[in-house]
Design an enzyme around this catalytic site. Structure first.
Site, PDB file in Angstrom:
ATOM      1  N   TYR A   1      74.450  26.812  14.673  1.00  0.00           N
ATOM      2  CA  TYR A   1      74.631  27.362  13.312  1.00  0.00           C
ATOM      3  C   TYR A   1      75.949  28.138  13.223  1.00  0.00           C
ATOM      4  CZ  TYR A   1      73.726  30.324   9.195  1.00  0.00           C
ATOM      5  OH  TYR A   1      73.820  30.974   7.983  1.00  0.00           O
TER       6      TYR A   1
ATOM      7  N   SER B   1      78.628  33.213   6.452  1.00  0.00           N
ATOM      8  CA  SER B   1      77.645  34.154   7.012  1.00  0.00           C
ATOM      9  C   SER B   1      78.427  35.110   7.906  1.00  0.00           C
ATOM     10  CB  SER B   1      76.651  33.348   7.855  1.00  0.00           C
ATOM     11  OG  SER B   1      75.956  34.173   8.751  1.00  0.00           O
TER      12      SER B   1
HETATM   13  N1  LIG Z   1      69.279  33.840   4.437  1.00  0.00           N
HETATM   14  C1  LIG Z   1      70.218  34.417   5.172  1.00  0.00           C
HETATM   15  O1  LIG Z   1      69.964  35.414   5.898  1.00  0.00           O
HETATM   16  C2  LIG Z   1      71.632  33.894   5.121  1.00  0.00           C
HETATM   17  C3  LIG Z   1      72.640  34.708   5.654  1.00  0.00           C
HETATM   18  C4  LIG Z   1      73.957  34.268   5.627  1.00  0.00           C
HETATM   19  C5  LIG Z   1      74.251  33.031   5.089  1.00  0.00           C
HETATM   20  N2  LIG Z   1      73.264  32.253   4.578  1.00  0.00           N
HETATM   21  C6  LIG Z   1      73.643  30.943   4.021  1.00  0.00           C
HETATM   22  O2  LIG Z   1      73.231  30.854   2.676  1.00  0.00           O
HETATM   23  C7  LIG Z   1      73.019  29.491   2.316  1.00  0.00           C
HETATM   24  C8  LIG Z   1      71.670  29.366   1.634  1.00  0.00           C
HETATM   25  O3  LIG Z   1      70.658  29.728   2.554  1.00  0.00           O
HETATM   26  P1  LIG Z   1      69.281  30.405   2.122  1.00  0.00           P
HETATM   27  O4  LIG Z   1      69.068  31.541   3.029  1.00  0.00           O
HETATM   28  O5  LIG Z   1      69.226  30.596   0.663  1.00  0.00           O
HETATM   29  O6  LIG Z   1      68.289  29.249   2.613  1.00  0.00           O
HETATM   30  P2  LIG Z   1      67.216  28.341   1.867  1.00  0.00           P
HETATM   31  O7  LIG Z   1      66.382  29.136   0.947  1.00  0.00           O
HETATM   32  O8  LIG Z   1      66.574  27.568   2.957  1.00  0.00           O
HETATM   33  O9  LIG Z   1      68.128  27.379   0.983  1.00  0.00           O
HETATM   34  C9  LIG Z   1      68.863  26.339   1.545  1.00  0.00           C
HETATM   35  C10 LIG Z   1      69.176  25.354   0.456  1.00  0.00           C
HETATM   36  O10 LIG Z   1      69.974  24.315   1.027  1.00  0.00           O
HETATM   37  C11 LIG Z   1      69.411  23.083   0.603  1.00  0.00           C
HETATM   38  N3  LIG Z   1      69.729  21.973   1.478  1.00  0.00           N
HETATM   39  C12 LIG Z   1      69.386  21.767   2.774  1.00  0.00           C
HETATM   40  N4  LIG Z   1      69.840  20.577   3.192  1.00  0.00           N
HETATM   41  C13 LIG Z   1      70.493  20.028   2.142  1.00  0.00           C
HETATM   42  C14 LIG Z   1      71.181  18.817   1.920  1.00  0.00           C
HETATM   43  N5  LIG Z   1      71.296  17.873   2.887  1.00  0.00           N
HETATM   44  N6  LIG Z   1      71.740  18.586   0.714  1.00  0.00           N
HETATM   45  C15 LIG Z   1      71.625  19.492  -0.274  1.00  0.00           C
HETATM   46  N7  LIG Z   1      70.962  20.646  -0.144  1.00  0.00           N
HETATM   47  C16 LIG Z   1      70.420  20.907   1.044  1.00  0.00           C
HETATM   48  C17 LIG Z   1      67.919  23.327   0.536  1.00  0.00           C
HETATM   49  O11 LIG Z   1      67.335  22.319  -0.256  1.00  0.00           O
HETATM   50  P3  LIG Z   1      65.853  21.738   0.028  1.00  0.00           P
HETATM   51  O12 LIG Z   1      64.909  22.783  -0.492  1.00  0.00           O
HETATM   52  O13 LIG Z   1      65.825  20.478  -0.726  1.00  0.00           O
HETATM   53  O14 LIG Z   1      65.739  21.557   1.517  1.00  0.00           O
HETATM   54  C18 LIG Z   1      67.913  24.695  -0.113  1.00  0.00           C
HETATM   55  O15 LIG Z   1      68.068  24.574  -1.500  1.00  0.00           O
HETATM   56  C19 LIG Z   1      73.126  28.694   3.627  1.00  0.00           C
HETATM   57  O16 LIG Z   1      74.402  28.094   3.695  1.00  0.00           O
HETATM   58  C20 LIG Z   1      72.975  29.757   4.702  1.00  0.00           C
HETATM   59  O17 LIG Z   1      73.620  29.406   5.895  1.00  0.00           O
HETATM   60  C21 LIG Z   1      71.950  32.658   4.585  1.00  0.00           C
END
Ligand SMILES: NC(=O)c1ccc[n+]([C@@H]2O[C@H](COP(=O)([O-])OP(=O)(O)OC[C@H]3O[C@@H](n4cnc5c(N)ncnc54)[C@H](OP(=O)(O)O)[C@@H]3O)[C@@H](O)[C@H]2O)c1
Length: 291
Positions: free
Chosen positions: A155, A142
Site C-alpha cells: 500500500y 495518505s
Molecule cells: N481511511 C483511511 O484511513 C485513509 C487514509 C489515507 C488515505 N486514504 C485513501 O482514501 C481513499 C479512499 O479510501 P476510504 O478510506 O474512503 O476507503 P473505502 O471506503 O474502502 O473506499 C474506497 C473506494 O474505492 C473504490 N474502489 C476500489 N476499487 C476500485 C476500482 N477498481 N475502481 C473504482 N473504484 C474502486 C471502492 O468502491 P467499491 O465499493 O465498489 O469497492 C470505494 O468506493 C483511498 O485511496 C485510500 O487509500 C484512506
C-alpha cells in the site's frame, strides 16, 4: 475554510460508494457542484443519491477497466456540453497488507493497478475536459505516501508512486493552469479498514506454513494496531473539506496533510534519521529483533 457560497462547477470523484469518496460527493453536492460520483454498482449509486440532491449523477467507473473509463468520460462530456470539467478527485483505492517476503505478486499487482495505474488512466481520460475549463486534479494519497510501514509495504509503495506521479504531473500541466493537488490524510474512519483486514486475513490464510511460523507474532501485533487505528480515526468529512478547499480556493495548496496523526508522522519522517525512524516504527508495531 471553504466559503458558504454556492459553486456551479462539475466534479468527477472515483470511488464514491463509501468512505472519503462518498463524503466528498455529499459535501461537494451540498456546496452546489454537479457531482459525477464514480461507483461500481447500481445499488451503490442509488444509495448515494438518497443522501444528496437530484443534481448528483452516479457514473459507473472501474479505474482498472479501460472500457468503463472511456464510457464514463464520454457520458460526462456529452452531459457537460462544452463547459468543461471543474475538478477530478482521484480517490478510489484499496489496501493490501502482508509480509513482502510472501505477499502474492498478483496481490501486489492489483494494489498498483487500482491505486496507481488506474489513477493515471482516469486522469488521461478526463484531461481534455479539465483543460477546457482549467479544472483541477486532486489525488488521494495518505501519510503512507511519505512514511512506509511494515506489512503495508504494498500500500505504501502505491501511495509513494502516486506522490511521484502527482509531483511530475503538477509541473507538466502548469502551462495550461491546471492545478494538481495531493491530499495526505492520516487514519480516517471508513470501511477501508474492515475490507483490508478481511483481505489481509484471506491472503495470510493462504500463505505457506513457513510464512506463518516466521511472521505470525509480528503480523498479529500489526493486526491489533490496525484494529486500534480503525476505531480512532477522524471522520471522512474532514478530508472532504480539504478536497473542497483544493477545488474552490484561488490558490490551492500543493499538499494537504489532513489530521494531527498525519502531520506528526510526516514531520517525524522528515526530521529523524532513518535508523531512529525504523526503531520507532518497529517499537510502535511491536516488532522486536529476533536474537
Ligand atoms: N481511511 C483511511 O484511513 C485513509 C487514509 C489515507 C488515505 N486514504 C485513501 O482514501 C481513499 C479512499 O479510501 P476510504 O478510506 O474512503 O476507503 P473505502 O471506503 O474502502 O473506499 C474506497 C473506494 O474505492 C473504490 N474502489 C476500489 N476499487 C476500485 C476500482 N477498481 N475502481 C473504482 N473504484 C474502486 C471502492 O468502491 P467499491 O465499493 O465498489 O469497492 C470505494 O468506493 C483511498 O485511496 C485510500 O487509500 C484512506
Amino acid at each position: 475554510m471553504v466559503s458558504k457560497k454556492s459553486f456551479t462547477g462539475s466534479v468527477v470523484i472515483s470511488g464514491a460508494s463509501s468512505g472519503i469518496g462518498e463524503a466528498c460527493a455529499i459535501y461537494l453536492d451540498k456546496l452546489g457542484y454537479q457531482v459525477f460520483a464514480g461507483v461500481r454498482s447500481d445499488a451503490d449509486g442509488e444509495a448515494l443519491k438518497c443522501k444528496t440532491s437530484e443534481r448528483l449523477t452516479p457514473i459507473f467507473l472501474d479505474v482498472t477497466n479501460e472500457v468503463s473509463i472511456i464510457a464514463a468520460a464520454n457520458r460526462i462530456k456529452a452531459t457537460l456540453d462544452s463547459t468543461g470539467l471543474t475538478g477530478l478527485v482521484n480517490n478510489a483505492g484499496i489496501v493490501i497488507a502482508g509480509p513482502l517476503e510472501f505477499l502474492p505478486v498478483a496481490d501486489l499487482r492489483e494494489q498498483f493497478e487500482i491505486n496507481v495505474i488506474g489513477q493515471i488512466a482516469v486522469t488521461q481520460a478526463f484531461l481534455p475536459l479539465l483543460r477546457e475549463s482549467q479544472g483541477r486534479i486532486i489525488n488521494m494519497s495518505s501519510d503512507n505516501g511519505k512514511v512506509s510501514i511494515p506489512f503495508l509495504g504494498s500500500y505504501c509503495a502505491s501511495k509513494f508512486a502516486l506522490e511521484a506521479l502527482t509531483d511530475a504531473l503538477r509541473i507538466e500541466l502548469q502551462p495550461w493552469g491546471i492545478a494538481v493537488c495531493i491530499i495526505e490524510p492520516g487514519s480516517v474512519t471508513t470501511p477501508i479498514w474492515k475490507k483490508s483486514i478481511s483481505k489481509a486475513d484471506n491472503i495470510w490464510n493462504n500463505l505457506p506454513p513457513e510464512a506463518r511460523s516466521l511472521y505470525s507474532v509480528f503480523v498479529d501485533s500489526a493486526h491489533k494496531k490496525a484494529n486500534e487505528l480503525s476505531n480512532n480515526g477522524f471522520p471522512a468529512e474532514v478530508v472532504a473539506k480539504a478536497v473542497a478547499h483544493a477545488l474552490t480556493t484561488k490558490r490551492p495548496k500543493i499538499r494537504y496533510v489532513v489530521g494531527l496523526d498525519a502531520k506528526i508522522n510526516i514531520w517525524l519522517a522528515k526530521i529523524l534519521p532513518d535508523w531512529i525512524l525504523d526503531k520507532l516504527i518497529a517499537h510502535y508495531l511491536g516488532i522486536a529483533k529476533n536474537s
